[in-house]
Design an enzyme around this catalytic site. Structure first.
Site, PDB file in Angstrom:
ATOM      1  N   VAL A 232       0.736  -1.597   0.102  1.00 40.82           N
ATOM      2  CA  VAL A 232      -0.417  -0.171  -0.169  1.00 40.82           C
ATOM      3  C   VAL A 232       0.964   1.330   0.138  1.00 40.82           C
ATOM      4  CG1 VAL A 232      -1.816  -0.796   1.221  1.00 40.82           C
ATOM      5  CG2 VAL A 232      -0.328  -0.257   2.950  1.00 40.82           C
ATOM      6  N   ARG A 234       4.240   2.292  -2.533  1.00 39.57           N
ATOM      7  CA  ARG A 234       4.257   3.183  -3.830  1.00 39.57           C
ATOM      8  C   ARG A 234       4.239   1.566  -4.813  1.00 39.57           C
ATOM      9  NH1 ARG A 234       1.387   6.998  -2.560  1.00 39.57           N
ATOM     10  NH2 ARG A 234       2.526   8.827  -3.235  1.00 39.57           N
ATOM     11  N   ASP A 258      -2.531  -2.553  -3.538  1.00 43.27           N
ATOM     12  CA  ASP A 258      -2.918  -1.506  -3.672  1.00 43.27           C
ATOM     13  C   ASP A 258      -2.553  -0.475  -4.715  1.00 43.27           C
ATOM     14  OD1 ASP A 258      -5.458  -0.123  -3.738  1.00 43.27           O
ATOM     15  OD2 ASP A 258      -4.335   1.292  -2.658  1.00 43.27           O
ATOM     16  N   GLU A 263       0.524   3.527 -12.994  1.00 44.82           N
ATOM     17  CA  GLU A 263      -0.943   3.199 -12.750  1.00 44.82           C
ATOM     18  C   GLU A 263      -1.847   4.209 -13.895  1.00 44.82           C
ATOM     19  OE1 GLU A 263      -1.121   5.046  -8.605  1.00 44.82           O
ATOM     20  OE2 GLU A 263      -0.121   3.014  -7.828  1.00 44.82           O
ATOM     21  N   HIS A 282      -4.845   1.746  -6.116  1.00 47.81           N
ATOM     22  CA  HIS A 282      -4.394   3.196  -4.892  1.00 47.81           C
ATOM     23  C   HIS A 282      -5.457   4.015  -4.428  1.00 47.81           C
ATOM     24  CE1 HIS A 282      -0.885   5.829  -5.119  1.00 47.81           C
ATOM     25  NE2 HIS A 282      -2.247   6.330  -3.950  1.00 47.81           N
ATOM     26  N   SER A 284      -6.239   2.668  -1.355  1.00 49.98           N
ATOM     27  CA  SER A 284      -6.459   2.589  -0.095  1.00 49.98           C
ATOM     28  C   SER A 284      -6.122   3.379   0.953  1.00 49.98           C
ATOM     29  CB  SER A 284      -5.049   1.448   0.462  1.00 49.98           C
ATOM     30  OG  SER A 284      -3.970   2.381   0.564  1.00 49.98           O
TER      31      SER A 284
END
Lengths: 325, 325
Positions: A232, A234, A258, A263, A282, A284
């Site tokens: 959670v 990077r 996550d 991304e 992304h 969390s």
């Protein structure tokens, strides 16, 4: 008494430049106390010299890294509405006198709860139960007791500490690993030893040159076949190809991610349908109301700054995060 | 000195009759201290008169209710390897001098963890994330903060208390409801008021004539549209048809059910594909090692009993559970 024209400033209000995709809430509180300008990725370089303050609201953008080295004066203060500052810390900003602050505190408890959700979902086989439910299949299974298991939390900032507190509250034995050892925190020299005995490896480290790619084939290789890896922090903390291999070879029992190297995660990533791997986009730390909290946090910091008081949440730009206590 | 034949007892060991589907572990420890007989649903009635002790290992069976009222002597002690005793408490057993004990303690923490897993899975939208993952869809969502939400835990025995402790550790504000009010426990007269303000309603009550069908249209009607109902107690605490209606009409936001009116849940039940309803096959307390724990617990109780000492975990047969402190 002459009327001010649109092109003249009406007073001495500082100028706040907002880099945003969607407008931040709560900035209305600054009406009359700041001039608010808006920039997107294309206009940031041009507007940057006009700004006393830069509010990086769009934390997924890398526009600051690109625009900062250009010509002209630079803001004296940059605030990012995120926990990480890796997306903006170019060498020119690091070497400047500009103060950088982050959203320390806003994401701690939400992320800790999210990690607890993932740990419990793995232990209690919720994904398998959902599959069986779709098949209308009644299949009793024995699940895992979470109390008494061991977690290694990599990252000793406020998010890592909140994760550790929450897992401990569930009876998990937690070791926290930070850059340097201190009370309650193991140094990175102990990481490999701790990884060999962890049921849960939680990655919440800041992304720095030291941490980039730290979870690679060697580190997955020392984890146990029963271990689950949870990221959670990077995406770039992980060598994704190595993680895919580690899961396929059953070096580890599963992973929950996550955050990702790229991304949004590309549609052709092998992660999407890797067995025992849970993905989320992304999110969390993003509980209902998070944008309001981030907006209110910036307004509070602005009030300190405008009053000439010291700012909180100041990042050590060389390290890339707010130093611990 | 004559050799004993097969048909003669070799000593004064008590006879333990085991009602099982699969053989219980750990009974080997009783070798030489007890004669172990095995029964299934068909042979229980015939073997019951031979037993000093009945170990109900197959807790899904209702054979004891059927066999108990028959002819002949009856065991002086019945132990069930389950928390609930509803499956064996027929009037003839309730009115007899036979002592009934249960598996108090074995399931507390596992079930509490299971409930926490469900609460967090709802709050963090894990089922939706799994759906989106199957579609390779990147869709950011805002999730729910669990800290500060309210739970109403219906059932004040050791399982209910463990659920309350675990949810409190996650920052949830918990009200526990029991049959009668006492320190830290609200009486059932307060149930409706507490249901109107609960984000999470957790059913862990024992099944008795008072609690059967307690979650019906009226009770679902006072819950909030944002509430989730979690049943890890007994299926018959719920009027399932009323729950299906309540979810369909959006009187409540969802439910997680581990127990059902009929188990296994029939393939044609509308629950299987009801949106926002999570199902699992009566396994919330069954962590790896649970059978060993249950076997060891029976052996410990047997040692008390054989030594003429008072048993622990004794059920109040009229109430249907071990009375609280």
């Amino acid at each position: 008494m002459s009327e001010p024209t649109d092109s003249e400033p009406t007073g001495a209000e500082p100028t706040v430049l907002v880099l945003d995709a969607e407008p931040p809430p709560r900035l209305g509180r600054l009406t009359g106390r700041a001039r608010i300008l808006h920039a997107d990725e294309d206009t940031l370089a041009e507007l940057l010299p006009l700004a006393d303050v830069l509010l990086v609201w769009d934390f997924s953008s890398h526009a600051v890294r690109r625009a900062w080295p250009g010509e002209g004066p630079r803001p004296r203060w940059v605030h990012t509405a995120s926990a990480g500052a890796d997306h903006l810390l170019c060498p020119e900003l690091v070497d400047s006198d500009t103060v950088v602050t982050n959203a320390r505190g806003v994401f701690d408890q939400p992320i800790a709860e999210y990690v607890a959700a993932l740990v419990l979902a793995f232990a209690k086989q919720l994904p398998r139960s959902l599959e069986l439910q779709r098949d209308r299949a009644w299949r009793h299974r024995e699940t895992q007791r979470v109390g008494g298991t061991r977690a290694c939390v990599v990252g000793s900032g406020p998010i890592g500490q909140a994760v550790a507190r929450t897992l401990k509250a569930l009876g998990v034995r937690v070791a926290v690993v930070g850059r340097t050892a201190r009370a309650g925190v193991h140094g990175t020299d102990e990481l490999d030893r701790l990884l060999t005995r962890a049921d849960w490896v939680v990655s919440v480290a800041p992304l720095t040159e030291e941490t980039r790619g730290m979870f690679d084939a060697r580190r997955f290789g020392v984890m146990q076949p029963s271990a689950r890896f949870i990221n959670v922090g990077r995406g770039q903390l992980v060598v994704e190809a190595d993680l895919v291999d580690a899961v396929r070879r059953r070096w580890i029992a599963g992973a929950a991610l996550d955050v990702f190297e790229q991304e949004p995660l590309p549609a052709d990533s092998p992660l999407w349908d890797l067995e025992d791997v849970l993905l989320s986009p992304h999110m969390s730390g993003d509980v209902v109301g998070w944008r309001d909290e981030l907006g209110a946090q910036f307004v509070e910091l602005y009030e300190l700054w405008a009053a000439g008081k010291p700012l909180t949440n100041v990042i050590d730009k060389k390290r890339g995060y707010v130093p611990g206590h």
